[in-house]
Design a protein around this motif. Structure first.
Motif, PDB file in Angstrom:
ATOM      1  N   PRO A 133      -1.200  -4.414   2.100  1.00 30.71           N
ATOM      2  CA  PRO A 133      -0.049  -5.187   1.642  1.00 30.71           C
ATOM      3  C   PRO A 133       0.321  -4.821   0.200  1.00 30.71           C
ATOM      4  N   GLY A 134       1.608  -4.655  -0.018  1.00 26.01           N
ATOM      5  CA  GLY A 134       2.089  -4.332  -1.354  1.00 26.01           C
ATOM      6  C   GLY A 134       1.993  -2.869  -1.725  1.00 26.01           C
ATOM      7  N   SER A 135       1.442  -2.038  -0.847  1.00 22.87           N
ATOM      8  CA  SER A 135       1.284  -0.609  -1.164  1.00 22.87           C
ATOM      9  C   SER A 135       2.569   0.181  -0.959  1.00 22.87           C
ATOM     10  N   GLY A 136       3.469  -0.348  -0.130  1.00 25.62           N
ATOM     11  CA  GLY A 136       4.683   0.387   0.198  1.00 25.62           C
ATOM     12  C   GLY A 136       4.430   1.566   1.116  1.00 25.62           C
ATOM     13  N   CYS A 137       3.281   1.607   1.720  1.00 22.69           N
ATOM     14  CA  CYS A 137       2.893   2.727   2.586  1.00 22.69           C
ATOM     15  C   CYS A 137       3.845   2.840   3.784  1.00 22.69           C
ATOM     16  N   PRO A 138       4.469   4.023   3.975  1.00 25.21           N
ATOM     17  CA  PRO A 138       5.399   4.199   5.096  1.00 25.21           C
ATOM     18  C   PRO A 138       4.750   4.721   6.376  1.00 25.21           C
TER      19      PRO A 138
ATOM     20  N   ALA B 146     -10.293   1.375  -1.427  1.00 28.97           N
ATOM     21  CA  ALA B 146      -9.357   2.496  -1.556  1.00 28.97           C
ATOM     22  C   ALA B 146      -8.346   2.480  -0.411  1.00 28.97           C
ATOM     23  N   LEU B 147      -8.820   2.228   0.802  1.00 25.31           N
ATOM     24  CA  LEU B 147      -7.942   2.166   1.966  1.00 25.31           C
ATOM     25  C   LEU B 147      -6.892   1.068   1.791  1.00 25.31           C
ATOM     26  N   THR B 148      -7.319  -0.093   1.331  1.00 26.57           N
ATOM     27  CA  THR B 148      -6.401  -1.212   1.129  1.00 26.57           C
ATOM     28  C   THR B 148      -5.374  -0.894   0.044  1.00 26.57           C
ATOM     29  N   THR B 149      -5.818  -0.270  -1.029  1.00 29.12           N
ATOM     30  CA  THR B 149      -4.891   0.121  -2.100  1.00 29.12           C
ATOM     31  C   THR B 149      -3.845   1.101  -1.585  1.00 29.12           C
ATOM     32  N   LEU B 150      -4.279   2.065  -0.773  1.00 29.63           N
ATOM     33  CA  LEU B 150      -3.380   3.099  -0.265  1.00 29.63           C
ATOM     34  C   LEU B 150      -2.426   2.608   0.815  1.00 29.63           C
ATOM     35  N   THR B 151      -2.886   1.692   1.659  1.00 28.76           N
ATOM     36  CA  THR B 151      -2.118   1.361   2.869  1.00 28.76           C
ATOM     37  C   THR B 151      -1.895  -0.130   3.096  1.00 28.76           C
TER      38      THR B 151
END
Length: 140
Positions: free
Chosen positions: A20-25, A13-18
């Motif tokens: 590579p490729g997540s666009g997390c700012p 879940a952490l990887t999905t949210l933040t």
């Protein structure tokens, strides 16, 4: 927020949210392990409400006010995404002042016994609630 565990599902879940490729700012995301001396009860009672909490999740975003919405949205998505592993306890040092702005929330975070003890001290030492621009405990 405090986390009860950090499992493979939590990491996914952490990887999905933040990741590579997540666009997390977000500028920073941390999942520190807790424990050690902080978990031991001291000889004199204190107000640490996070004993026994194995992990903490912390996220930080920075943006000019005009561009803050994507950061605010990412922080909310992070909190929601980590919520399946969230614990009621947390480390108050990293708590947003906005997250603990009500007496109800402070009671929840400290627990009834600790909150009552802190309120009694506050009544004795700060009955006018001068020191209130923090995670405020009302004088009891």
């Amino acid at each position: 927020m405090g986390l009860r565990e950090f499992s493979a599902a939590t990491a996914a879940a952490l990887t999905t949210l933040t990741g590579p490729g997540s666009g997390c700012p977000l500028a920073s995301v941390e999942i520190p392990a807790l424990g050690g001396a902080l978990d031991r009860e001291p000889p004199a009672p204190n107000a640490v409400p996070s004993r026994g909490l194995p992990f903490m999740a912390f996220a930080l975003g920075v943006a000019p006010r005009a561009e803050a919405q994507p950061v605010t949205d990412a922080l909310a998505a992070f909190a929601e995404g980590m919520s399946p592993w969230a614990d009621q306890r947390t480390v108050l040092n990293f708590l947003s002042p906005l997250a603990a702005s009500t007496e109800t929330e402070m009671r929840r975070l400290y627990g009834d016994e600790r909150y009552a003890r802190l309120a009694a001290v506050k009544k004795r030492l700060d009955p006018s609630n001068v020191f209130r621009i923090n995670h405020n405990v009302l004088p009891g």
